[in-house]
Design a protein around this motif. Structure first.
Motif, PDB file in Angstrom:
ATOM      1  N   THR A   7       0.655  -1.144   0.135  1.00 28.52           N
ATOM      2  CA  THR A   7       0.419  -0.104  -0.177  1.00 28.52           C
ATOM      3  C   THR A   7       0.979   1.134  -0.261  1.00 28.52           C
ATOM      4  O   THR A   7       1.566   0.884   0.058  1.00 28.52           O
ATOM      5  N   ALA A   8       0.916   2.277  -0.663  1.00 30.75           N
ATOM      6  CA  ALA A   8       1.257   3.374  -0.859  1.00 30.75           C
ATOM      7  C   ALA A   8      -0.089   4.566  -1.176  1.00 30.75           C
ATOM      8  O   ALA A   8      -1.093   4.643  -2.094  1.00 30.75           O
ATOM      9  N   PRO A   9       0.446   5.574  -0.592  1.00 29.44           N
ATOM     10  CA  PRO A   9      -0.585   6.806  -1.003  1.00 29.44           C
ATOM     11  C   PRO A   9      -0.139   7.777  -2.014  1.00 29.44           C
ATOM     12  O   PRO A   9       0.986   7.699  -2.715  1.00 29.44           O
ATOM     13  N   CYS A  10      -1.470   7.804  -2.592  1.00 27.59           N
ATOM     14  CA  CYS A  10      -1.000   9.323  -4.321  1.00 27.59           C
ATOM     15  C   CYS A  10      -0.531   9.918  -3.527  1.00 27.59           C
ATOM     16  O   CYS A  10      -0.656  10.768  -2.702  1.00 27.59           O
ATOM     17  N   GLY A  23       8.424  -8.149  -6.780  1.00 30.57           N
ATOM     18  CA  GLY A  23       9.381  -7.828  -5.620  1.00 30.57           C
ATOM     19  C   GLY A  23       8.670  -6.549  -4.595  1.00 30.57           C
ATOM     20  O   GLY A  23       7.789  -5.045  -4.736  1.00 30.57           O
ATOM     21  N   LYS A  24       9.583  -6.071  -3.366  1.00 34.53           N
ATOM     22  CA  LYS A  24       9.362  -4.860  -2.822  1.00 34.53           C
ATOM     23  C   LYS A  24       9.748  -3.180  -3.582  1.00 34.53           C
ATOM     24  O   LYS A  24      10.493  -3.750  -4.374  1.00 34.53           O
ATOM     25  N   LEU A  25       9.018  -2.654  -4.140  1.00 29.53           N
ATOM     26  CA  LEU A  25       9.062  -1.435  -4.461  1.00 29.53           C
ATOM     27  C   LEU A  25       9.781  -0.903  -3.231  1.00 29.53           C
ATOM     28  O   LEU A  25       9.526  -0.355  -2.286  1.00 29.53           O
ATOM     29  N   THR A  26      10.543   0.200  -3.430  1.00 34.47           N
ATOM     30  CA  THR A  26      10.833   1.369  -2.551  1.00 34.47           C
ATOM     31  C   THR A  26       9.517   2.220  -2.869  1.00 34.47           C
ATOM     32  O   THR A  26       9.010   2.713  -3.293  1.00 34.47           O
ATOM     33  N   GLU A  27      10.225   3.646  -1.338  1.00 35.31           N
ATOM     34  CA  GLU A  27       9.242   3.927  -1.404  1.00 35.31           C
ATOM     35  C   GLU A  27       8.066   4.924  -2.228  1.00 35.31           C
ATOM     36  O   GLU A  27       7.428   5.424  -2.943  1.00 35.31           O
ATOM     37  N   PRO A  28       9.494   5.670  -2.937  1.00 35.59           N
ATOM     38  CA  PRO A  28       9.679   6.343  -4.484  1.00 35.59           C
ATOM     39  C   PRO A  28       8.207   5.810  -5.685  1.00 35.59           C
ATOM     40  O   PRO A  28       6.858   6.430  -6.342  1.00 35.59           O
ATOM     41  N   ALA A  30       6.471   3.025  -5.213  1.00 37.67           N
ATOM     42  CA  ALA A  30       5.211   2.680  -5.016  1.00 37.67           C
ATOM     43  C   ALA A  30       4.798   3.991  -4.660  1.00 37.67           C
ATOM     44  O   ALA A  30       3.179   4.166  -5.253  1.00 37.67           O
ATOM     45  N   ALA A  31       4.673   5.137  -4.702  1.00 39.38           N
ATOM     46  CA  ALA A  31       4.350   6.200  -4.787  1.00 39.38           C
ATOM     47  C   ALA A  31       3.726   6.593  -6.106  1.00 39.38           C
ATOM     48  O   ALA A  31       2.972   7.129  -6.370  1.00 39.38           O
ATOM     49  N   GLU A  32       4.248   6.318  -6.970  1.00 40.48           N
ATOM     50  CA  GLU A  32       4.408   6.112  -8.431  1.00 40.48           C
ATOM     51  C   GLU A  32       2.968   5.241  -8.850  1.00 40.48           C
ATOM     52  O   GLU A  32       2.670   5.527  -9.830  1.00 40.48           O
ATOM     53  N   GLU A  33       3.341   4.061  -8.551  1.00 39.30           N
ATOM     54  CA  GLU A  33       2.380   3.293  -8.522  1.00 39.30           C
ATOM     55  C   GLU A  33       1.314   3.977  -8.040  1.00 39.30           C
ATOM     56  O   GLU A  33      -0.234   3.299  -8.555  1.00 39.30           O
ATOM     57  N   ALA A  34       1.437   3.736  -7.186  1.00 41.78           N
ATOM     58  CA  ALA A  34      -0.580   3.783  -6.624  1.00 41.78           C
ATOM     59  C   ALA A  34      -0.459   5.425  -7.040  1.00 41.78           C
ATOM     60  O   ALA A  34      -2.250   5.496  -7.467  1.00 41.78           O
ATOM     61  N   THR A  35       0.113   6.559  -7.118  1.00 41.47           N
ATOM     62  CA  THR A  35      -0.564   7.494  -8.531  1.00 41.47           C
ATOM     63  C   THR A  35      -1.017   7.457  -9.754  1.00 41.47           C
ATOM     64  O   THR A  35      -2.362   7.888  -9.629  1.00 41.47           O
ATOM     65  N   MET A  36      -0.303   6.444 -10.218  1.00 41.07           N
ATOM     66  CA  MET A  36      -1.032   5.849 -11.302  1.00 41.07           C
ATOM     67  C   MET A  36      -2.298   5.035 -11.408  1.00 41.07           C
ATOM     68  O   MET A  36      -2.824   4.614 -12.796  1.00 41.07           O
ATOM     69  N   HIS A  37      -2.825   4.191 -10.171  1.00 40.41           N
ATOM     70  CA  HIS A  37      -4.324   3.565  -9.813  1.00 40.41           C
ATOM     71  C   HIS A  37      -5.172   4.860  -9.195  1.00 40.41           C
ATOM     72  O   HIS A  37      -6.725   4.014  -9.370  1.00 40.41           O
ATOM     73  N   CYS A  38      -4.481   5.713  -8.568  1.00 43.24           N
ATOM     74  CA  CYS A  38      -5.364   6.377  -8.115  1.00 43.24           C
ATOM     75  C   CYS A  38      -6.781   7.478  -8.892  1.00 43.24           C
ATOM     76  O   CYS A  38      -6.287   7.312  -9.538  1.00 43.24           O
ATOM     77  N   THR A  39      -7.976   7.505  -8.712  1.00 41.19           N
ATOM     78  CA  THR A  39      -9.000   8.257  -9.093  1.00 41.19           C
ATOM     79  C   THR A  39      -9.329   9.560  -9.263  1.00 41.19           C
ATOM     80  O   THR A  39     -10.160   9.915  -9.400  1.00 41.19           O
ATOM     81  N   CYS A  40      -8.527  10.237  -8.356  1.00 40.46           N
ATOM     82  CA  CYS A  40      -8.955  11.142  -8.417  1.00 40.46           C
ATOM     83  C   CYS A  40      -8.526  12.055  -9.379  1.00 40.46           C
ATOM     84  O   CYS A  40      -7.685  11.934 -10.279  1.00 40.46           O
ATOM     85  N   ALA A  41      -8.824  13.406  -9.449  1.00 42.75           N
ATOM     86  CA  ALA A  41      -8.707  13.840 -10.443  1.00 42.75           C
ATOM     87  C   ALA A  41      -7.067  14.836 -10.534  1.00 42.75           C
ATOM     88  O   ALA A  41      -6.668  14.943 -11.712  1.00 42.75           O
ATOM     89  N   GLU A  42      -6.538  15.172 -10.284  1.00 46.06           N
ATOM     90  CA  GLU A  42      -5.293  15.287 -10.337  1.00 46.06           C
ATOM     91  C   GLU A  42      -4.416  14.130 -10.524  1.00 46.06           C
ATOM     92  O   GLU A  42      -3.004  13.850 -11.964  1.00 46.06           O
ATOM     93  N   ALA A  43      -4.526  12.838  -9.791  1.00 44.77           N
ATOM     94  CA  ALA A  43      -4.040  12.021 -10.988  1.00 44.77           C
ATOM     95  C   ALA A  43      -4.353  11.582 -12.045  1.00 44.77           C
ATOM     96  O   ALA A  43      -3.646  11.000 -12.278  1.00 44.77           O
ATOM     97  N   VAL A  44      -5.953  11.402 -12.268  1.00 46.01           N
ATOM     98  CA  VAL A  44      -6.064  10.953 -13.585  1.00 46.01           C
ATOM     99  C   VAL A  44      -5.254  12.199 -14.507  1.00 46.01           C
ATOM    100  O   VAL A  44      -4.868  11.583 -15.415  1.00 46.01           O
ATOM    101  N   GLU A  45      -5.317  13.417 -13.963  1.00 47.49           N
ATOM    102  CA  GLU A  45      -4.872  14.446 -15.251  1.00 47.49           C
ATOM    103  C   GLU A  45      -3.279  14.080 -15.111  1.00 47.49           C
ATOM    104  O   GLU A  45      -2.917  13.951 -16.655  1.00 47.49           O
ATOM    105  N   TYR A  46      -2.604  13.729 -14.397  1.00 49.89           N
ATOM    106  CA  TYR A  46      -1.521  13.197 -14.199  1.00 49.89           C
ATOM    107  C   TYR A  46      -0.950  11.530 -15.081  1.00 49.89           C
ATOM    108  O   TYR A  46      -0.044  11.807 -15.947  1.00 49.89           O
TER     109      TYR A  46
END
Length: 159
Positions: A7-10, A23-28, A30-46
């Motif tokens: 689990t990681a934050p958007c 395997g295990k992702l680094t914190e950055p 994981a945050a990138e992957e979480a952002t790429m899967h999030c549905t908030c407006a800013e993440a979708v635009e990103y």
């Protein structure tokens, strides 16, 4: 390697997102992957922006690089310059880049009003041009020669 669930934050809204990865992702990462899967407006635009950049990079490869037809490929150094131009346009540092390559090939990379990054290849072929003289050109040149000779001057007029 087995898939691990993390689990990681958007990056934009901070919502925790579950991601699966090899395997295990680094914190950055994981945050990138979480952002790429999030549905908030800013993440979708990103996500859209990132996809536009990836598409432009692919187009550089298809038009000029390793995915181009063998007779359309250009040097790796030039392809790297084009990819750097895509990166700069994506980051907002440049608006448009045009490279005139040898052989009448032109590469143009720009961003349109919708934010899409366009990659264009233009090839111009030079054709031979021939000067066509009108039939009365010779008569005119002869008249000029005669007039100059009458005046006592010698002139060379090319035909």
């Amino acid at each position: 390697m087995s898939k691990e669930v993390q689990t990681a934050p958007c990056r934009f809204c901070g919502q925790m997102v579950q991601i699966e990865a090899e395997g295990k992702l680094t914190e950055p990462q994981a945050a990138e992957e979480a952002t790429m899967h999030c549905t908030c407006a800013e993440a979708v635009e990103y996500q859209k922006e990132k996809q536009r950049k990836e598409k432009a990079m692919k187009n550089v490869s298809v038009l000029f690089g390793e995915d181009a037809a063998p007779d359309k490929r250009i040097g790796e150094d030039i392809v790297n310059i084009l990819k750097a131009a895509v990166e700069e346009i994506y980051n907002g540092g440049l608006a448009k880049v045009t490279l005139n390559l040898r052989g009448g090939v032109k590469a143009c990379i720009s961003q349109n009003s919708k934010g899409e990054i366009n990659v264009e290849r233009t090839e111009t072929k030079k054709t031979e041009t021939h000067r066509v003289r009108r039939a009365d050109d010779r008569g005119f040149l002869q008249m000029v020669r005669e007039t100059i000779q009458r005046c006592g001057r010698v002139a060379a007029v090319a035909m």
